[in-house]
Write an enzyme that holds these catalytic residues in place. Structure first.
Site, PDB file in Angstrom:
ATOM      1  N   LYS A  53      40.683  54.339  28.906  1.00  0.00           N
ATOM      2  CA  LYS A  53      40.344  55.383  29.888  1.00  0.00           C
ATOM      3  C   LYS A  53      39.307  54.852  30.883  1.00  0.00           C
ATOM      4  O   LYS A  53      39.396  55.099  32.088  1.00  0.00           O
ATOM      5  CB  LYS A  53      39.809  56.633  29.168  1.00  0.00           C
ATOM      6  CG  LYS A  53      40.901  57.412  28.470  1.00  0.00           C
ATOM      7  CD  LYS A  53      40.383  58.420  27.458  1.00  0.00           C
ATOM      8  CE  LYS A  53      41.561  59.012  26.687  1.00  0.00           C
ATOM      9  NZ  LYS A  53      41.192  59.866  25.563  1.00  0.00           N
ATOM     10  N   GLN A  97      35.984  62.465  23.032  1.00  0.00           N
ATOM     11  CA  GLN A  97      37.107  61.889  22.287  1.00  0.00           C
ATOM     12  C   GLN A  97      37.191  62.507  20.889  1.00  0.00           C
ATOM     13  O   GLN A  97      36.213  62.549  20.155  1.00  0.00           O
ATOM     14  CB  GLN A  97      36.925  60.358  22.196  1.00  0.00           C
ATOM     15  CG  GLN A  97      38.077  59.620  21.548  1.00  0.00           C
ATOM     16  CD  GLN A  97      39.357  59.668  22.382  1.00  0.00           C
ATOM     17  OE1 GLN A  97      39.337  59.599  23.601  1.00  0.00           O
ATOM     18  NE2 GLN A  97      40.485  59.801  21.709  1.00  0.00           N
ATOM     19  N   ASP A 120      40.463  67.559  30.009  1.00  0.00           N
ATOM     20  CA  ASP A 120      41.427  67.442  28.908  1.00  0.00           C
ATOM     21  C   ASP A 120      42.247  68.731  28.758  1.00  0.00           C
ATOM     22  O   ASP A 120      43.262  68.743  28.067  1.00  0.00           O
ATOM     23  CB  ASP A 120      40.660  67.205  27.593  1.00  0.00           C
ATOM     24  CG  ASP A 120      40.978  65.860  26.972  1.00  0.00           C
ATOM     25  OD1 ASP A 120      41.944  65.221  27.421  1.00  0.00           O
ATOM     26  OD2 ASP A 120      40.265  65.467  26.031  1.00  0.00           O
TER      27      ASP A 120
END
Ligand code: NAD
Length: 284
Positions: A53, A97, A120
């Site tokens: 990422k 994460q 997200d």
């Protein structure tokens, strides 16, 4: 019949090139899109995802910040970091994460992220907006599937989409986004009876099961479009999807490979959502 291969890697590359141009425009107007990624613990797969990422963000000109914390970080300290990022004007997207260590509540941490920076698409406010059909940040993997179909000129309107899997990050949002695109949608899961009978009626099958090579030609109507979300390892340790590619491609009309299908689209949509957020902040 041999299916057309949907090249997620090439589509992702095109979208990233478009984003790069958009970022240059935003920068020229005084806004550099910023993405902060927070990782807690030492899980190697999670670190690989986070590194990827970071690299992808930098490649297209997104300002990237990564916070790597040890597994014993307290929940309080993580919530404090999230709050700091919520208030940071240089940051437009925040991603924590998952999974987090057991002593930290994932729900609490997701709830703490500002919905305006939740690139997200996991915050309940954004999930709620998806449910009622409003524009918001959508979960990156299912959103990537929708973009991929759009780029391939495959319309879902009036078509029967069968989603296998009902997870909050893939199955459910994939079903809701399909609905938003006017598909007739069926969701199957581990308790579904006679799965094959259901999937054989599908014009489009989205497989998000997490079982290697689970979906075979037997599950498919001839000509069906098959989207394989799975990222699994087979007995030889080789990467494979939830779809038995070699058998399915003989019946499907189009199919995504693993690797090189849905996978490259996921990070691309994270970048896309970050740019979308930066644009929204810049317009305030
Ligand atoms: P999950 O384990 O949270 O959910 C799996 C779902 O499959 C569940 O809803 C379950 O009901 C269903 N299921 C299990 N066994 C079944 C069966 N026998 N028949 C029908 N349904 C069954 O998994 P997830 O997070 O949704 O991920 C699914 C797969 O997608 C995994 O392989 C994961 O690694 C992969 N994944 C890929 C990406 C990507 O970027 N390509 C992103 C997220 C997840």
């Amino acid at each position: 019949m041999t299916a057309a291969i949907i090249d997620g890697k090439a589509i992702a590359k095109d979208i990233r090139a478009e984003l790069k141009e958009e970022i240059e425009e935003l920068k020229a107007a005084g806004t550099t899109p910023g993405l902060a990624v927070v990782i807690v613990g030492e899980d190697p797969a999670s670190h690989t995802y986070v590194n990827s990422k970071e690299k992808s963000s930098k490649e297209i000109g997104i300002h990237s910040e990564v916070y790597r914390f040890p597994a014993d970080l307290t929940e309080e300290a993580l919530l404090q970091k999230v709050e700091e990022l919520n208030n940071d004007k240089n940051i437009h997207g925040i991603l924590v994460q998952l999974p987090l260590p057991k002593h930290i509540s994932e729900d609490k941490v997701i709830d703490a992220i500002s919905p305006e920076k939740d690139v997200d698409g996991f915050h309940p406010v954004n999930v709620g907006k998806l449910v009622i059909g409003k524009d918001t940040f959508y979960s990156c993997t299912p959103y990537g599937i929708m973009k991929m179909l759009e780029k391939e000129n495959i319309s879902l309107e009036g078509r029967h989409v069968v989603v296998i899997g009902r997870s909050n990050i893939v199955g459910k949002p994939a079903a809701l986004l399909s609905l938003m695109n006017n598909a007739t949608v069926t969701i199957c899961h581990s308790r579904t009876k006679n799965l094959k009978e259901v999937t054989r009626q599908a014009d489009v099958v989205i497989a998000a099961v997490g079982i290697p090579n689970y979906v075979t030609a037997d599950h498919l109507k001839p000509g069906a479009i098959v989207i394989d979300v799975g990222i699994n390892r087979n007995e030889d340790g080789k990467l494979c999807g939830d779809v038995d590619f070699n058998s399915a491609k003989e019946t499907a009309g189009a199919i995504t490979p693993v690797p090189g299908g849905v996978g490259p689209m996921t990070i691309t949509m994270l970048l896309y959502n970050t740019v979308k957020s930066a644009r929204a902040f810049a317009a305030k």
